[in-house]
Design a protein around this motif. Structure first.
Motif, PDB file in Angstrom:
ATOM      1  N   GLY A 357      -1.716 -31.969  54.652  1.00  0.00           N
ATOM      2  CA  GLY A 357      -0.594 -33.598  53.629  1.00  0.00           C
ATOM      3  C   GLY A 357       0.595 -33.038  54.336  1.00  0.00           C
ATOM      4  O   GLY A 357       0.878 -32.158  55.531  1.00  0.00           O
ATOM      5  N   PRO A 358       1.969 -34.036  54.246  1.00  0.00           N
ATOM      6  CA  PRO A 358       2.721 -34.058  54.891  1.00  0.00           C
ATOM      7  C   PRO A 358       3.416 -32.609  54.643  1.00  0.00           C
ATOM      8  O   PRO A 358       3.842 -31.834  53.873  1.00  0.00           O
ATOM      9  CB  PRO A 358       4.147 -35.279  54.304  1.00  0.00           C
ATOM     10  CG  PRO A 358       3.146 -35.942  53.840  1.00  0.00           C
ATOM     11  CD  PRO A 358       1.632 -35.019  53.168  1.00  0.00           C
ATOM     12  N   VAL A 359       4.121 -31.754  55.556  1.00  0.00           N
ATOM     13  CA  VAL A 359       4.378 -30.389  55.746  1.00  0.00           C
ATOM     14  C   VAL A 359       6.231 -30.927  55.913  1.00  0.00           C
ATOM     15  O   VAL A 359       6.335 -30.720  57.317  1.00  0.00           O
ATOM     16  CB  VAL A 359       4.220 -29.715  56.693  1.00  0.00           C
ATOM     17  CG1 VAL A 359       4.916 -28.382  56.568  1.00  0.00           C
ATOM     18  CG2 VAL A 359       2.585 -29.327  56.240  1.00  0.00           C
ATOM     19  N   LEU A 360       7.340 -30.991  55.328  1.00  0.00           N
ATOM     20  CA  LEU A 360       8.541 -31.018  55.665  1.00  0.00           C
ATOM     21  C   LEU A 360       9.240 -30.543  54.786  1.00  0.00           C
ATOM     22  O   LEU A 360       9.197 -29.684  54.251  1.00  0.00           O
ATOM     23  CB  LEU A 360       9.021 -32.564  54.632  1.00  0.00           C
ATOM     24  CG  LEU A 360       7.886 -33.799  54.752  1.00  0.00           C
ATOM     25  CD1 LEU A 360       8.025 -35.059  53.547  1.00  0.00           C
ATOM     26  CD2 LEU A 360       7.887 -34.387  55.762  1.00  0.00           C
ATOM     27  N   PRO A 361      10.087 -30.322  55.422  1.00  0.00           N
ATOM     28  CA  PRO A 361      11.421 -29.666  55.085  1.00  0.00           C
ATOM     29  C   PRO A 361      12.311 -29.963  54.004  1.00  0.00           C
ATOM     30  O   PRO A 361      11.797 -31.005  53.130  1.00  0.00           O
ATOM     31  CB  PRO A 361      12.776 -29.674  55.855  1.00  0.00           C
ATOM     32  CG  PRO A 361      11.885 -31.243  57.125  1.00  0.00           C
ATOM     33  CD  PRO A 361      11.114 -31.243  56.333  1.00  0.00           C
ATOM     34  N   LEU A 362      12.090 -28.653  53.320  1.00  0.00           N
ATOM     35  CA  LEU A 362      13.235 -29.495  51.609  1.00  0.00           C
ATOM     36  C   LEU A 362      12.173 -29.361  50.422  1.00  0.00           C
ATOM     37  O   LEU A 362      12.851 -30.244  50.027  1.00  0.00           O
ATOM     38  CB  LEU A 362      14.005 -29.912  51.974  1.00  0.00           C
ATOM     39  CG  LEU A 362      15.789 -28.995  52.618  1.00  0.00           C
ATOM     40  CD1 LEU A 362      16.035 -29.679  52.828  1.00  0.00           C
ATOM     41  CD2 LEU A 362      15.372 -27.093  52.886  1.00  0.00           C
ATOM     42  N   SER A 363      10.543 -29.664  50.982  1.00  0.00           N
ATOM     43  CA  SER A 363       9.799 -30.710  49.843  1.00  0.00           C
ATOM     44  C   SER A 363       9.163 -29.804  49.598  1.00  0.00           C
ATOM     45  O   SER A 363       8.623 -28.135  49.920  1.00  0.00           O
ATOM     46  CB  SER A 363       9.020 -32.022  50.906  1.00  0.00           C
ATOM     47  OG  SER A 363       8.106 -32.476  50.802  1.00  0.00           O
ATOM     48  N   LEU A 364       7.942 -29.547  48.510  1.00  0.00           N
ATOM     49  CA  LEU A 364       6.532 -29.090  48.259  1.00  0.00           C
ATOM     50  C   LEU A 364       6.142 -29.009  49.410  1.00  0.00           C
ATOM     51  O   LEU A 364       5.550 -30.317  49.940  1.00  0.00           O
ATOM     52  CB  LEU A 364       6.130 -29.708  47.132  1.00  0.00           C
ATOM     53  CG  LEU A 364       6.878 -29.455  45.966  1.00  0.00           C
ATOM     54  CD1 LEU A 364       6.158 -29.771  44.394  1.00  0.00           C
ATOM     55  CD2 LEU A 364       7.327 -27.663  45.246  1.00  0.00           C
ATOM     56  N   THR A 365       4.767 -28.024  49.730  1.00  0.00           N
ATOM     57  CA  THR A 365       4.303 -28.481  50.680  1.00  0.00           C
ATOM     58  C   THR A 365       2.508 -27.815  49.564  1.00  0.00           C
ATOM     59  O   THR A 365       3.034 -26.842  49.120  1.00  0.00           O
ATOM     60  CB  THR A 365       4.213 -27.441  51.781  1.00  0.00           C
ATOM     61  OG1 THR A 365       5.547 -27.870  52.591  1.00  0.00           O
ATOM     62  CG2 THR A 365       3.557 -26.875  53.066  1.00  0.00           C
TER      63      THR A 365
END
Ligand code: MTE
Ligand code: CO
Length: 430
Positions: A357-365
């Motif tokens: 899924g999306p691998v975003l900064p400062l987000s759950l991965t």
């Protein structure tokens, strides 16, 4: 002609050859795949051969659900509190059921709540946001003013309470990742960059700190350095596309990406600009970390990289041998998750999990590892790495530098013991 018919009436089977198996702790040959029951092998299954009521009769009309709720069969997917922790109006905490969720977005109705004076009900038409202190032009905004203001934006961020995992400093205690790691949620926020509002007010050259203040009975206040305020903080009124929930600060909250949840003041009514920090309660007697030598770490804002295997876990035991999907969450307040390793033998062998899924900064991965379980006991762990090169420490490594007096900022590696019957327990290994 459907695909099904083209294949000559065969019941489609999952393609297990494409799965990447990890051998279970020292296990030999893989156990035969058990992805479904072949039609020819079993007795006729009445759930296939007989028409069920829901297939026979009319379903609900659209008028039945003006605001949709989860199926009644999902009634176990709820926030929970811990009996001996507080659940009063003066001070309460509950936990996100992360063992029962997937992907990276937390549904609004199960975002954990933490409030120090109850969740107030605020009429948005009577809510105001004031910006004052060391500014050229003090300002007061209505909610309508904010929604008309140029510069609106959407961003996904995790919010983690600094006390997440706080009950585990002295040893394994709570049986479930909902309780050990569930003071976290991850949603898409809609609002205005704080910089845009501060620029409108005009921060004076000696304005170095910003103090958000809540309109709740706790009147929560924290000191935020101006660099952070200008970099990526937001003033938001919506989460996951709809208005903030009352529990999450309706009608307005501040978002402080990657930094401890306590600073994300809810029911935001005022932003004061000052030339030094205010040293209020929440940054002196609370949200500081008492070290073994009696000194305390202060202003420990950033949430370091952390990860947790959500499945299996004590509330989500393994049900079948053979192929299983090990799943979990990783995050870092310093940036983007670049790698998550998992082990099923207590750290002897590590394998890279699949970030999905999306691998975003400062987000759950979200991460997955497709495992093959032969029914032996497993000691499951995960460890996260972020793009600063920081690797999540073990709990013992943390204790060496922090002692065991702390409540906050416990990002040590979690261990789950999976027993032969699939039941899973919170344990520690050294
Ligand atoms: N803001 C106000 N006004 N009052 C509070 O009690 N609690 C803080 C923060 N903001 C709090 C607050 C704490 S300790 C945390 S962890 C987060 O809000 C929790 O946010 P949530 O309830 O959306 O999970
Ligand atoms: Co908190």
């Amino acid at each position: 002609m459907s695909n099904h018919e083209k294949k000559g009436g065969q019941v489609p089977q999952p393609d297990l050859s494409r799965r990447r198996f990890l051998g279970a702790a020292g296990a030999g040959a893989a156990v035969a795949a058990s992805g479904g029951v072949a039609f020819a092998q079993g007795k006729p299954d009445p759930l296939i051969t007989e028409i069920q009521d829901w297939n026979r009769y009319l379903g609900d009309s659209v008028a039945a659900h003006p605001y949709g709720k989860p199926s009644k069969f999902e009634a176990h997917v709820v926030r929970r509190d811990v009996e001996w922790l507080t659940a009063s109006r003066e001070s309460s905490i509950n936990f996100t059921p992360i063992h029962a969720l997937d992907g990276i977005i937390t549904p609004n109705g199960v975002c954990f709540e933490r409030h120090h004076g109850g969740a107030p009900e605020i009429d948005p038409s009577k809510h105001r946001l004031m910006i004052n202190g060391l500014v050229d032009k003090p300002l007061v905004f209505t909610m309508e003013d904010l929604k008309r203001f140029p510069g609106r934006t959407n961003k996904i961020f995790f919010l983690e309470c600094a006390a997440n995992g706080g009950m585990e400093w002295k040893g394994a205690q709570l049986n479930g990742c909902q309780f050990t790691h569930g003071m976290i949620h991850n949603v898409m926020y809609t609002g205005i960059p704080l910089k845009v509002l501060l620029d409108e007010a005009g921060v004076k050259t000696n304005g170095k700190w910003v103090m958000p203040e809540g309109a709740d009975s706790a009147a929560m206040t924290r000191s935020i350095p101006i660099e952070k305020a200008m970099k990526d903080c937001m003033v938001v009124w919506a989460m996951n596309g709809e208005a903030l929930r009352q529990e999450q600060g309706y009608p307005l909250r501040i978002v402080v990406p990657g930094w401890e949840g306590n600073m994300w003041v809810k029911w935001l009514r005022r932003l004061e600009v000052g030339d030094q920090p205010w040293h209020h309660r929440e940054e002196t007697s609370k949200y500081t970390d008492l070290l073994a030598d009696g000194r305390a770490r202060r202003f420990t804002w950033i949430m370091d990289a952390k990860s947790i295997v959500t499945n299996p876990s004590p509330q989500a035991p393994l049900k079948s041998k053979g192929p299983n999907v090990l799943s979990g969450l990783a995050w870092s307040g310093r940036g983007t998750i670049t790698r998550v390793d998992v082990t099923i033998d207590g750290g002897k062998n590590w394998v890279a999990a699949r970030l999905d899924g999306p691998v975003l900064p400062l987000s759950l991965t979200r991460f997955y590892a497709d495992i093959e379980w032969d029914g032996r006991e497993m000691l499951i762990q995960s460890r996260a790495m972020d793009d600063t090169g920081y690797l999540q420490p073990t709990k013992d490594e943390l204790r060496k530098v922090r002692g065991v007096n702390s409540i906050y900022h416990n990002n040590g590696i979690q261990t789950w013991l999976v027993r032969a019957n699939g039941e899973t327990e919170n344990v520690e290994i050294s």
